[in-house]
Write a protein that holds these residues in place. Structure first.
Motif, mmCIF file in Angstrom:
data_model
loop_
_atom_site.group_PDB
_atom_site.id
_atom_site.type_symbol
_atom_site.label_atom_id
_atom_site.label_comp_id
_atom_site.label_asym_id
_atom_site.label_seq_id
_atom_site.Cartn_x
_atom_site.Cartn_y
_atom_site.Cartn_z
ATOM 1 N N LEU A 89 -10.047 64.689 30.674
ATOM 2 C CA LEU A 89 -10.773 64.857 29.418
ATOM 3 C C LEU A 89 -12.167 64.257 29.510
ATOM 4 O O LEU A 89 -13.117 64.777 28.922
ATOM 5 N N LYS A 90 -12.321 63.175 30.271
ATOM 6 C CA LYS A 90 -13.645 62.587 30.459
ATOM 7 C C LYS A 90 -14.573 63.537 31.190
ATOM 8 O O LYS A 90 -15.762 63.636 30.873
ATOM 9 N N LEU A 91 -14.032 64.257 32.180
ATOM 10 C CA LEU A 91 -14.854 65.221 32.911
ATOM 11 C C LEU A 91 -15.312 66.341 31.993
ATOM 12 O O LEU A 91 -16.463 66.770 32.028
ATOM 13 N N SER A 136 -19.220 67.138 30.827
ATOM 14 C CA SER A 136 -19.834 68.453 31.009
ATOM 15 C C SER A 136 -20.364 68.997 29.688
ATOM 16 O O SER A 136 -21.477 69.515 29.619
ATOM 17 N N LEU A 137 -19.577 68.857 28.628
ATOM 18 C CA LEU A 137 -20.013 69.331 27.317
ATOM 19 C C LEU A 137 -21.225 68.550 26.825
ATOM 20 O O LEU A 137 -22.178 69.119 26.289
ATOM 21 N N PHE A 138 -21.209 67.227 27.028
ATOM 22 C CA PHE A 138 -22.316 66.398 26.574
ATOM 23 C C PHE A 138 -23.612 66.756 27.301
ATOM 24 O O PHE A 138 -24.694 66.752 26.714
ATOM 25 N N ALA A 139 -23.497 67.073 28.592
ATOM 26 C CA ALA A 139 -24.688 67.444 29.365
ATOM 27 C C ALA A 139 -25.324 68.706 28.810
ATOM 28 O O ALA A 139 -26.547 68.864 28.831
ATOM 29 N N ILE A 140 -24.500 69.631 28.316
ATOM 30 C CA ILE A 140 -25.028 70.881 27.749
ATOM 31 C C ILE A 140 -25.684 70.623 26.397
ATOM 32 O O ILE A 140 -26.786 71.088 26.112
#
Length: 714
Positions: free
Chosen positions: A389-391, A395-399
């Protein structure tokens, strides 16, 4: 000092050697520290408030900006335009029928009634009697008796008051001060060596002077408590002190002597310090609010407030406690929420014209960012324990965080969210609603309500005062109700209750961002640095002298009276000016053109996506984003792309925070096995309305619709 000596050399002014200047550096202090002893015997070096005020008037560049009295506005943007300022620091003199009257004069009014003038709340208005402790939303209702003078009405002087005798026909400036008190560490690790700091701010200066360069250091100590440092600094504002009665000061901007009267307008402190000042038992008390008598866990909102706390009632309870034994005192503390935080007298209870319960505004840094937003962030930390879930979250936060003003990293948000500071939570409030609904669907509406309340609290560019007041009311009610529904573990927190007082604070004190403590707390780092560089034998003295030398040198460079030879004539030689102050180059647009990003253009009126960028012709091929203005699901605006055309680079204003709409009525996008997101090809986007620097993304009508929508979810 080396900088000052270098300027003298450049000006070709005859001056001593650098070593001689370094030896004489203490003589450059405009406000030299003096040693004072508190009632408990603690010795603290203090820079006196009267001399700090005299230094401000002695600096022409600052003195010319000082306002000569309150300027009550229906759309306040400055502290001196607020209702609280007009009530607590009204005008103390007025000309009538070729005679100058002052507060304290005994007069006969045109209706043949005799009285002693209290102040002049507005031009042509004379106030008698007392001033209300808590603020009423109408200015004149804060005074016991007011009389309006019509054209041709004349007052008759019966007897001069003390202020009138002191002034002797001069102008009188009611020059209140705002103080900030905070604790910090004397070590770079910020873990040991406890220090108490005290700073002074002048609210009669415009907000542009509310910064580290203009905040005045007053004192610091590592041996005394918060009450000790307050006692020695605020000694100058006691009843009967020269500053409370009026001191003569030379105004360097006009060359005239004026009489300055001062008192404490407000204390900018965090919630634990405010509880100590108000004699509150703390956050865990059954009655933990310093403003009202709401019991812990009560469902009060800004529309249904409990009765206010009054200073005289607090003094009565403290007097009773002094005559009780420990058991009886503890019982009374539990029933009232009032306690004795220190064995020594609290100076805040005896300052003239100061009520701790009414004049410690609810501070949005610790209440909103380090309160509401931190509660939500800490709750999300529990959901991010699994590695997979951290990965996905990273990834979502980077977008989502590709917007240029985001300083947060995915590692901070997914691993160290509990250690973030106020600046981090302020950034998180602007992108959290786009990120956390993926991970915490049950807190979606609470994230949205917290984000919109944060933007309303920090945004000072509001179109209409009463409309912003109503929006703050709706937003605080939505947040409080959604805490009861979505996060009941935090619903009884003191900071959640304090949100009830934010709308009234806005109406009384003006924009809430004017009273945030971010700026005074920046000074803690400077104090810590001076402590670390001292020999630790007498840090109170060493730090006070270090600040006195720096601020004194700056005053000379600003042209204060008695400044170095030739400094005041600096502008006479254009060559020297070019050496000292090279011409400022035009500041380019903040927008860094990048293909694939969205930008505001045509004076913030339109948004487009950059398709091509031609540096030779200085144009961009853009695809315009059409704003549908619809409220679908939880989004404020649905958007789509259409029409390609060229836009000159000079017409591009700044980057817009536009994201692909992955939500719609359901999740249109899906996770890949590597943790990334597979975006759908639908032409749907939305504009992030929570960005504080983009005031164009949240109109008044849409804010109303959005807040009503959130209230329906509560």
């Amino acid at each position: 000092m080396k900088l000052l000596w270098g300027i003298f050399e450049l000006l070709q002014v005859k001056c001593p050697s650098l070593n001689a200047i370094l030896k004489l550096r203490k003589k450059l202090c405009k406000v030299q520290p003096i040693e004072r002893k508190s009632a408990s015997g603690i010795q603290i070096f203090v820079r006196p408030i009267p001399e700090l005020i005299e230094s401000a008037f002695a600096t022409p560049s600052i003195a010319k900006e000082i306002r000569y009295g309150p300027q009550l506005s229906t759309h306040p943007q400055e502290i001196f335009e607020s209702l609280a300022f007009s009530v607590r620091a009204p005008c103390l003199w007025m000309d009538n029928n070729s005679t100058r009257f002052y507060a304290g004069d005994t007069v006969v009014m045109p209706n043949f009634e005799e009285g002693i003038i209290k102040c002049f709340p507005k031009p042509g208005i004379v106030a008698f009697g007392q001033v209300a402790e808590h603020f009423h939303s109408v200015l004149l209702q804060n005074f016991t008796t007011t009389v309006e003078l019509h054209p041709g009405d004349a007052m008759t002087l019966v007897q001069r008051g003390n202020l009138s005798i002191r002034a002797n026909g001069r102008k009188v400036i009611n020059f209140p001060v705002i103080c900030s008190s905070d604790e910090t560490s004397g070590n770079t690790t910020k873990r040991y060596n406890h220090f108490e700091n005290f700073f002074v701010i002048f609210p009669l200066l415009p907000h542009k002077f509310y910064g580290p360069r203009y905040i005045n250091f007053a004192a610091t100590t590592n041996t005394g408590s918060w009450s000790d440092i307050a006692e020695v600094v605020l000694h100058d504002l006691r009843e009967g002190s020269p500053l409370s009665l009026g001191i003569k000061v030379l105004d360097s901007s006009t060359g005239e002597d004026v009489i300055v009267v001062s008192q404490l307008l407000a204390m900018l402190v965090d919630n634990p310090r405010a509880a100590q000042i108000c004699h509150q038992a703390g956050a865990r008390s059954d009655f933990n609010c310093r403003v009202c008598t709401a019991p812990i866990g009560s469902p009060s909102t800004c529309m249904q407030l409990h009765p206010y706390r009054w200073l005289y009632e607090t003094k009565q309870v403290l007097s009773r406690m002094a005559q009780m034994n420990k058991t009886q005192s503890e019982s009374l503390r539990k029933a009232t929420g009032i306690t004795v935080p220190s064995e020594h007298a609290n100076i805040y209870l005896s300052l003239p014209g100061f009520s701790p319960h009414a004049q410690t505004p609810v501070e949005i840094l610790h209440t909103l960012l380090l309160g509401v937003m931190k509660y939500l962030g800490t709750e999300s930390k529990e959901k991010l324990k699994s590695r997979s879930l951290k990965l996905r979250a990273a990834s979502l936060f980077a977008i989502i965080s590709t917007y240029q003003h985001c300083h947060l990293s995915s590692k901070q948000v997914t691993r160290y969210i509990g250690s973030m500071n106020g600046k981090d939570f302020k950034g998180l409030a602007q992108i959290g609603p786009l990120f956390f609904p993926w991970l915490q669907p049950n807190l979606t509406w609470l994230w949205l309500a917290g984000a919109i309340l944060t933007k309303l609290a920090y945004d000072s560019k509001y179109p209409h005062f009463e409309l912003r007041y109503r929006h703050l009311q709706k937003a605080t009610i939505a947040v409080q109700r959604l805490f009861h529904v979505s996060l009941p573990s935090a619903k009884d927190k003191l900071k959640v209750h304090l949100l009830s007082h934010l709308p009234d604070n806005f109406r009384i004190w003006g924009p809430l961002s004017l009273y945030a403590v971010e700026v005074p707390e920046q000074m803690n780092g400077d104090v810590r640095k001076d402590i670390a560089n001292s020999n630790r034998h007498s840090p109170s003295r060493d730090v006070a002298w270090a600040f006195a030398i720096r601020e004194g040198t700056v005053s000379y460079l600003r042209g204060a009276s008695g400044g170095g030879p030739g400094l005041l004539e600096l502008g006479a030689n254009s060559i020297i000016v070019k050496h000292l102050f090279p011409p400022i180059r035009p500041v380019p647009s903040r927008a860094r053109i990048q293909i694939g990003r969205f930008f505001f253009f045509d004076n913030w009126g339109r948004i487009g996506k950059v398709i091509q960028h031609n540096e030779h012709t200085k144009t961009c091929l853009m695809q315009e984003l059409e704003l549908n203005g619809q409220l679908t699901s939880w989004r404020l605006r649905a958007c789509s792309l259409h029409n390609n055309f060229y836009v000159p680079v000079g017409n591009i204003n700044d980057q817009a925070d536009v994201s692909h709409d992955c939500w719609e009525e359901q999740f249109l996008c899906s996770w890949r096995q590597d943790g990334s997101i597979a975006h759908s090809t639908l032409n749907t986007y939305f504009l992030n309305p929570f960005r504080m620097e983009c005031h164009h993304t949240l109109g008044s009508a849409q804010t109303d619709v959005f807040l009503d929508f959130l209230l329906s979810k509560a």
